[in-house]
Design a protein around this motif. Structure first.
Motif, PDB file in Angstrom:
ATOM      1  N   SER A  79      -5.140   8.730  -7.358  1.00 31.38           N
ATOM      2  CA  SER A  79      -5.971   9.786  -7.933  1.00 31.38           C
ATOM      3  C   SER A  79      -7.223   9.916  -7.074  1.00 31.38           C
ATOM      4  CB  SER A  79      -6.337   9.450  -9.380  1.00 31.38           C
ATOM      5  OG  SER A  79      -7.190  10.443  -9.917  1.00 31.38           O
ATOM      6  N   ILE A  80      -7.405  11.108  -6.480  1.00 29.56           N
ATOM      7  CA  ILE A  80      -8.533  11.360  -5.585  1.00 29.56           C
ATOM      8  C   ILE A  80      -9.176  12.678  -5.996  1.00 29.56           C
ATOM      9  CG2 ILE A  80      -9.256  11.657  -3.194  1.00 29.56           C
ATOM     10  CD1 ILE A  80      -6.735  10.196  -2.342  1.00 29.56           C
ATOM     11  N   ALA A  81     -10.451  12.633  -6.355  1.00 30.03           N
ATOM     12  CA  ALA A  81     -11.222  13.828  -6.724  1.00 30.03           C
ATOM     13  C   ALA A  81     -10.517  14.636  -7.802  1.00 30.03           C
ATOM     14  CB  ALA A  81     -11.484  14.695  -5.487  1.00 30.03           C
ATOM     15  N   GLY A  82      -9.941  13.947  -8.790  1.00 23.35           N
ATOM     16  CA  GLY A  82      -9.312  14.627  -9.904  1.00 23.35           C
ATOM     17  C   GLY A  82      -7.925  15.158  -9.625  1.00 23.35           C
ATOM     18  N   ARG A  83      -7.337  14.891  -8.454  1.00 22.31           N
ATOM     19  CA  ARG A  83      -6.003  15.373  -8.118  1.00 22.31           C
ATOM     20  C   ARG A  83      -5.096  14.157  -7.898  1.00 22.31           C
ATOM     21  NH1 ARG A  83      -6.636  20.834  -6.802  1.00 22.31           N
ATOM     22  NH2 ARG A  83      -4.514  20.967  -5.941  1.00 22.31           N
ATOM     23  N   THR A  84      -3.821  14.361  -8.183  1.00 27.89           N
ATOM     24  CA  THR A  84      -2.848  13.283  -8.095  1.00 27.89           C
ATOM     25  C   THR A  84      -2.054  13.429  -6.798  1.00 27.89           C
ATOM     26  OG1 THR A  84      -2.676  13.237 -10.501  1.00 27.89           O
ATOM     27  CG2 THR A  84      -0.944  12.129  -9.249  1.00 27.89           C
ATOM     28  N   TYR A  85      -1.884  12.319  -6.102  1.00 29.20           N
ATOM     29  CA  TYR A  85      -1.191  12.309  -4.812  1.00 29.20           C
ATOM     30  C   TYR A  85      -0.039  11.310  -4.864  1.00 29.20           C
ATOM     31  CZ  TYR A  85      -5.116  14.852  -2.732  1.00 29.20           C
ATOM     32  OH  TYR A  85      -6.064  15.783  -2.420  1.00 29.20           O
ATOM     33  N   ARG A  86       1.090  11.705  -4.305  1.00 33.51           N
ATOM     34  CA  ARG A  86       2.188  10.783  -4.047  1.00 33.51           C
ATOM     35  C   ARG A  86       1.962  10.174  -2.671  1.00 33.51           C
ATOM     36  NH1 ARG A  86       6.076  13.982  -4.354  1.00 33.51           N
ATOM     37  NH2 ARG A  86       6.872  13.524  -6.437  1.00 33.51           N
ATOM     38  N   VAL A  87       2.007   8.864  -2.575  1.00 36.77           N
ATOM     39  CA  VAL A  87       1.678   8.150  -1.342  1.00 36.77           C
ATOM     40  C   VAL A  87       2.950   7.521  -0.791  1.00 36.77           C
ATOM     41  CG1 VAL A  87       0.211   6.416  -0.275  1.00 36.77           C
ATOM     42  CG2 VAL A  87      -0.615   7.687  -2.266  1.00 36.77           C
ATOM     43  N   ARG A  88       3.247   7.834   0.463  1.00 41.33           N
ATOM     44  CA  ARG A  88       4.395   7.249   1.153  1.00 41.33           C
ATOM     45  C   ARG A  88       3.904   6.372   2.306  1.00 41.33           C
ATOM     46  NH1 ARG A  88       9.465   9.035   0.007  1.00 41.33           N
ATOM     47  NH2 ARG A  88       9.651  10.894  -1.326  1.00 41.33           N
ATOM     48  N   LEU A  89       4.610   5.293   2.550  1.00 44.36           N
ATOM     49  CA  LEU A  89       4.279   4.370   3.632  1.00 44.36           C
ATOM     50  C   LEU A  89       5.046   4.798   4.885  1.00 44.36           C
ATOM     51  CD1 LEU A  89       2.886   1.798   4.634  1.00 44.36           C
ATOM     52  CD2 LEU A  89       4.862   0.499   3.794  1.00 44.36           C
ATOM     53  N   LEU A  90       4.327   5.370   5.878  1.00 44.08           N
ATOM     54  CA  LEU A  90       4.968   5.831   7.106  1.00 44.08           C
ATOM     55  C   LEU A  90       5.152   4.701   8.116  1.00 44.08           C
ATOM     56  CD1 LEU A  90       3.180   9.244   7.767  1.00 44.08           C
ATOM     57  CD2 LEU A  90       5.306   8.806   6.542  1.00 44.08           C
ATOM     58  N   ARG A  91       4.135   3.868   8.315  1.00 41.13           N
ATOM     59  CA  ARG A  91       4.191   2.799   9.298  1.00 41.13           C
ATOM     60  C   ARG A  91       3.616   1.518   8.687  1.00 41.13           C
ATOM     61  NH1 ARG A  91       6.581   6.372  11.108  1.00 41.13           N
ATOM     62  NH2 ARG A  91       6.468   7.372  13.185  1.00 41.13           N
ATOM     63  N   ARG A  92       4.236   0.404   9.006  1.00 36.99           N
ATOM     64  CA  ARG A  92       3.658  -0.906   8.718  1.00 36.99           C
ATOM     65  C   ARG A  92       4.030  -1.807   9.890  1.00 36.99           C
ATOM     66  NH1 ARG A  92       3.313  -3.234   2.894  1.00 36.99           N
ATOM     67  NH2 ARG A  92       1.491  -1.874   3.061  1.00 36.99           N
ATOM     68  N   TRP A  93       3.022  -2.167  10.651  1.00 28.56           N
ATOM     69  CA  TRP A  93       3.215  -2.942  11.867  1.00 28.56           C
ATOM     70  C   TRP A  93       2.469  -4.264  11.775  1.00 28.56           C
ATOM     71  CZ3 TRP A  93       2.100   1.492  15.872  1.00 28.56           C
ATOM     72  CH2 TRP A  93       3.249   2.280  15.982  1.00 28.56           C
ATOM     73  N   ALA A  94       3.079  -5.290  12.360  1.00 29.15           N
ATOM     74  CA  ALA A  94       2.396  -6.557  12.607  1.00 29.15           C
ATOM     75  C   ALA A  94       1.873  -6.512  14.034  1.00 29.15           C
ATOM     76  CB  ALA A  94       3.354  -7.722  12.417  1.00 29.15           C
ATOM     77  N   LEU A  95       0.558  -6.512  14.178  1.00 29.92           N
ATOM     78  CA  LEU A  95      -0.089  -6.413  15.483  1.00 29.92           C
ATOM     79  C   LEU A  95      -0.647  -7.782  15.870  1.00 29.92           C
ATOM     80  CD1 LEU A  95      -2.079  -3.065  15.032  1.00 29.92           C
ATOM     81  CD2 LEU A  95       0.246  -3.381  15.876  1.00 29.92           C
ATOM     82  N   PHE A  96      -0.366  -8.191  17.108  1.00 28.60           N
ATOM     83  CA  PHE A  96      -0.866  -9.467  17.624  1.00 28.60           C
ATOM     84  C   PHE A  96      -1.762  -9.163  18.824  1.00 28.60           C
ATOM     85  CE2 PHE A  96       3.118 -10.475  15.513  1.00 28.60           C
ATOM     86  CZ  PHE A  96       2.750 -11.553  14.714  1.00 28.60           C
ATOM     87  N   PRO A  97      -3.082  -9.408  18.723  1.00 29.72           N
ATOM     88  CA  PRO A  97      -4.007  -9.056  19.810  1.00 29.72           C
ATOM     89  C   PRO A  97      -3.735  -9.872  21.058  1.00 29.72           C
ATOM     90  CG  PRO A  97      -5.134 -10.323  18.100  1.00 29.72           C
ATOM     91  CD  PRO A  97      -3.778 -10.013  17.565  1.00 29.72           C
ATOM     92  N   LEU A  98      -3.942  -9.208  22.225  1.00 29.01           N
ATOM     93  CA  LEU A  98      -3.685  -9.824  23.520  1.00 29.01           C
ATOM     94  C   LEU A  98      -4.954 -10.338  24.193  1.00 29.01           C
ATOM     95  CD1 LEU A  98      -1.089  -7.258  24.913  1.00 29.01           C
ATOM     96  CD2 LEU A  98      -0.636  -9.519  23.957  1.00 29.01           C
ATOM     97  N   ARG A  99      -6.118  -9.925  23.725  1.00 27.79           N
ATOM     98  CA  ARG A  99      -7.364 -10.373  24.336  1.00 27.79           C
ATOM     99  C   ARG A  99      -8.447 -10.379  23.268  1.00 27.79           C
ATOM    100  NH1 ARG A  99     -10.963  -6.283  25.466  1.00 27.79           N
ATOM    101  NH2 ARG A  99     -10.166  -4.151  25.238  1.00 27.79           N
ATOM    102  N   SER A 100      -9.540 -11.024  23.590  1.00 25.98           N
ATOM    103  CA  SER A 100     -10.666 -11.069  22.660  1.00 25.98           C
ATOM    104  C   SER A 100     -11.612  -9.913  22.943  1.00 25.98           C
ATOM    105  CB  SER A 100     -11.404 -12.397  22.799  1.00 25.98           C
ATOM    106  OG  SER A 100     -11.850 -12.575  24.143  1.00 25.98           O
ATOM    107  N   GLY A 101     -12.478  -9.619  21.963  1.00 30.22           N
ATOM    108  CA  GLY A 101     -13.417  -8.509  22.073  1.00 30.22           C
ATOM    109  C   GLY A 101     -13.195  -7.514  20.949  1.00 30.22           C
ATOM    110  N   ASP A 102     -13.831  -6.346  21.086  1.00 32.12           N
ATOM    111  CA  ASP A 102     -13.677  -5.266  20.103  1.00 32.12           C
ATOM    112  C   ASP A 102     -12.518  -4.381  20.553  1.00 32.12           C
ATOM    113  OD1 ASP A 102     -15.798  -6.079  18.486  1.00 32.12           O
ATOM    114  OD2 ASP A 102     -17.264  -5.065  19.770  1.00 32.12           O
ATOM    115  N   LEU A 103     -11.402  -4.470  19.860  1.00 29.98           N
ATOM    116  CA  LEU A 103     -10.183  -3.730  20.209  1.00 29.98           C
ATOM    117  C   LEU A 103     -10.048  -2.513  19.299  1.00 29.98           C
ATOM    118  CD1 LEU A 103      -7.675  -6.670  20.759  1.00 29.98           C
ATOM    119  CD2 LEU A 103      -9.443  -5.767  22.280  1.00 29.98           C
ATOM    120  N   THR A 104      -9.441  -1.461  19.849  1.00 30.73           N
ATOM    121  CA  THR A 104      -9.313  -0.184  19.141  1.00 30.73           C
ATOM    122  C   THR A 104      -7.860   0.081  18.808  1.00 30.73           C
ATOM    123  OG1 THR A 104     -11.252   0.716  20.275  1.00 30.73           O
ATOM    124  CG2 THR A 104      -9.740   2.299  19.267  1.00 30.73           C
TER     125      THR A 104
END
Length: 628
Positions: free
Chosen positions: A261-286
């Motif tokens: 429920s967002i701003a008084g409206r009802t939304y059906r939510v579907r899961l498009l992607r679910r990934w397990a991400l493993f970082p390759l280096r340290s720092g701020d990654l995008t």
């Protein structure tokens, strides 16, 4: 004769009048589903034409200012009645014109028209109002055609309408949302787009190098609007600094994650992607955004983009780090090892199978223990990795080693160790598996093939040295002399300085020579020599021109003023401003006039006169030299 003519005229009149009487005006009705619509919305204009003579044809919408026709659907129908021998026919054509509003304003649409029996009949024009997108009042649902008792569908103006209460009421454009259970975890502060939008999130914003970061991309569909039509030409999430593994099956459709429920409206939510991400280096990654394009509804068409996310990656702490730990080995792991056989002859081989299992970034290599008398060959690796549950990635990785035995006896294989960082308990752990011992029996063949009996690989080489033979005597070299180093250190810079000074002196000499060669005095000297040479010939015009050039060079060199291009008294004025006496200036001007007159005279001037002008010019130049 006159009677026959009258009979023919009457018959002709009847024959001509019959088609006109047959083509009676059809009954035409016009209906629209809304008179006020929003910009970009679609309106349905329905025209129904009924005739008792023939089926109406060729429907036309007419003028549609401010609209674009997106389609039309024609539905013909016939009814035939026979009551007491009297035949009654009815032919009906119903046309649904689909129009889309292109700009705001009030527009007169039509009039629509229909053709019956070769004649065209006009209907009434319709006035429609177009307001801004989203500002139109809600319109009633359009009923779908009802079933007919005769096995075919009638138009919206079906006379059987309402006679069959069990008939379907038709689909509505906007169905009321069903009763659903709202998941607070899926709710947002505000929608990120109309009708449909994307939302990306991760389970954490900070992690260590090699720790799993779970990325989820959701699609939100507004239940209060028509279903969005999504194209498949979007852009996938960009994760260049991560190794990614999908936690959803490849053949799995996007599952429904719940309702929000967002701003008084009802939304059906579907899961498009679910990934397990493993970082390759340290720092701020995008983590880049995902983009999908909405094709319909047109009022909300365009690209939909998820958020760009940032993850801060650090290394596990150095304090307490066990020996052999490799950066990136993050998770929770266990080891199981099998050794076969436990007894073998010298020179034979055994098989060691090590299974490393767990969740997280399962290491791809393990270190074999080093033991005297054993040779570990490179292992054969088998992977059985994938999703574990809904949010974890891991599995089992098997390493099949072949170990060759080089000596007899009871040999200890040692222990396999895999250090790792456990992100849940925030501490280091070590997966261990002891391999035990094996019994190696002595073999006569292995003894004969031992290293002491092996043939020489490189025969003819000198024997290895087992003691020092003393210091070698060195002979004197040139670089041992102090003179060599003095010359090497000081000679180079000195030679460079001499070369630089010589080059600078040569530049100054060349510049001085060019200056002197191009000076006004040198030019005057050259002009006088050219005038004398010209006066020694027979071309008096060339002699006068040379005399004039000599005078011009003299004024520049001796008076510092140029008289080139000066005419008449202008020569005297320029010389006088430069400080030349009036009499000398007048003499120079007079000589220039005589030279010009002699050069352009129609007859050849006298050579004697040219010599006389040269003499006077030299006298004038000497006078200027005295002044200078």
């Amino acid at each position: 004769m006159i009677q026959r003519i009258l009979v023919c005229l009457i018959a002709l009149r009847v024959l001509v009048a019959r088609p006109a009487l047959a083509q009676e005006r059809p009954q035409v009705t016009i209906q629209v589903d809304a008179e006020t619509i929003g910009l970009g919305d679609v309106v349905h204009l329905t025209m129904s034409a009924s005739s008792s003579d023939t089926m109406p044809t060729d429907p036309q919408i007419g003028a549609i200012p401010g609209f674009a026709e997106r389609g039309r659907n024609a539905s013909p129908s016939e009814t035939h009645f026979n009551i007491n021998g009297a035949q009654t026919d009815r032919f009906t054509l119903t046309v649904d014109f689909v129009l889309q509003a292109q700009r705001v304003g009030t527009f007169k649409v039509g009039p629509p028209s229909i053709a019956v029996g070769g004649s065209r009949f006009l209907a009434q024009a319709i006035t429609l109002h177009v307001v801004g997108a989203g500002n139109a009042p809600p319109r009633p649902a359009r009923p779908a055609p009802r079933p007919s008792p005769f096995g075919f569908s009638f138009s919206p103006f079906d006379p059987w309408k309402g006679l069959f209460p069990g008939a379907d009421n038709g689909d509505r454009e906007l169905a009321s949302p069903p009763d659903v259970t709202i998941d607070p975890k899926l709710s947002l502060d505000a929608p990120r787009g109309a009708n449909f939008f994307l939302h990306a999130t991760t389970d954490k914003t900070t992690a260590v190098l090699g720790e799993q970061v779970t990325l989820s991309v959701y699609a939100y569909f507004d239940l209060n609007t028509p279903e969005a039509d999504i194209s498949d030409d979007g852009r996938e999430v960009q994760v260049a600094d991560f190794v990614r593994h999908s936690l959803l099956r490849d053949d799995q459709q996007a599952p429904v994650a719940g309702f929000a429920s967002i701003a008084g409206r009802t939304y059906r939510v579907r899961l498009l992607r679910r990934w397990a991400l493993f970082p390759l280096r340290s720092g701020d990654l995008t983590i880049g955004s995902m983009t999908l394009n909405v094709l319909r509804p047109r009022t909300a068409s365009g690209p939909r983009t998820s958020e760009v996310l940032n993850i801060h990656i650090t290394e596990p702490p150095v304090a307490g780090r066990p020996p052999g730990f490799a950066l990136g080995d993050v998770g929770r792991f266990a080891l199981v090892a099998q050794v076969q056989p436990r007894e073998v002859e010298q020179g034979g081989a055994i098989s060691v199978r090590v299974e490393l299992s767990g969740t997280g970034n399962v290491p791809s290599t393990i270190a074999a223990p080093l033991r005297d008398g054993l040779e570990w060959l490179a292992p054969e690796v088998h992977d059985d990795l994938g999703p574990i549950g809904h949010d974890a990635y891991g599995g089992k990785r098997s390493f099949d080693f072949i170990v060759r035995t080089k000596r007899a006896g009871n040999l200890d294989l040692g222990e396999i160790r895999v250090p790792f960082w456990d992100p849940e308990s925030k501490r280091y752990g070590v997966a261990r598996s002891s391999l035990g011992t094996i019994a190696v029996k002595a073999s006569a063949m292995a003894a004969r093939e031992g290293p002491e009996n092996a043939p020489a690989l490189l025969p003819g080489l000198p024997a290895p040295r087992d003691r020092l033979e003393g210091a070698s005597v060195s002979r004197p070299h040139a670089d041992d002399s102090r003179l060599f180093w003095l010359a090497g250190v000081g000679g180079g810079p000195l030679a460079f300085g001499v070369a630089a000074l010589g080059r600078a002196a040569a530049h100054r000499l060349r510049r001085t020579w060019r200056t002197r060669r191009n000076s006004p005095a040198a030019e005057l000297k050259q002009r006088l020599a050219a005038a004398r040479a010209a006066c020694g010939g027979n071309d008096t015009r060339a002699a006068d021109a040379a005399i004039a050039r000599a005078l011009e060079a003299a004024t520049v060199a001796l008076a510092g003023v140029s008289i080139r291009g000066a005419v008449g008294s202008e020569v005297t004025e320029r010389l006088a401003r430069a400080g030349v006496e009036q009499q000398a200036a007048a003499r120079v001007a007079e000589l220039l006039r005589e030279c010009e007159k002699a050069r352009f005279a129609p007859d050849q001037a006298n050579v004697v006169e040219a010599h006389e002008r040269l003499t006077r010019a030299q006298a004038a130049i000497r006078h200027l030299e005295k002044r200078a």
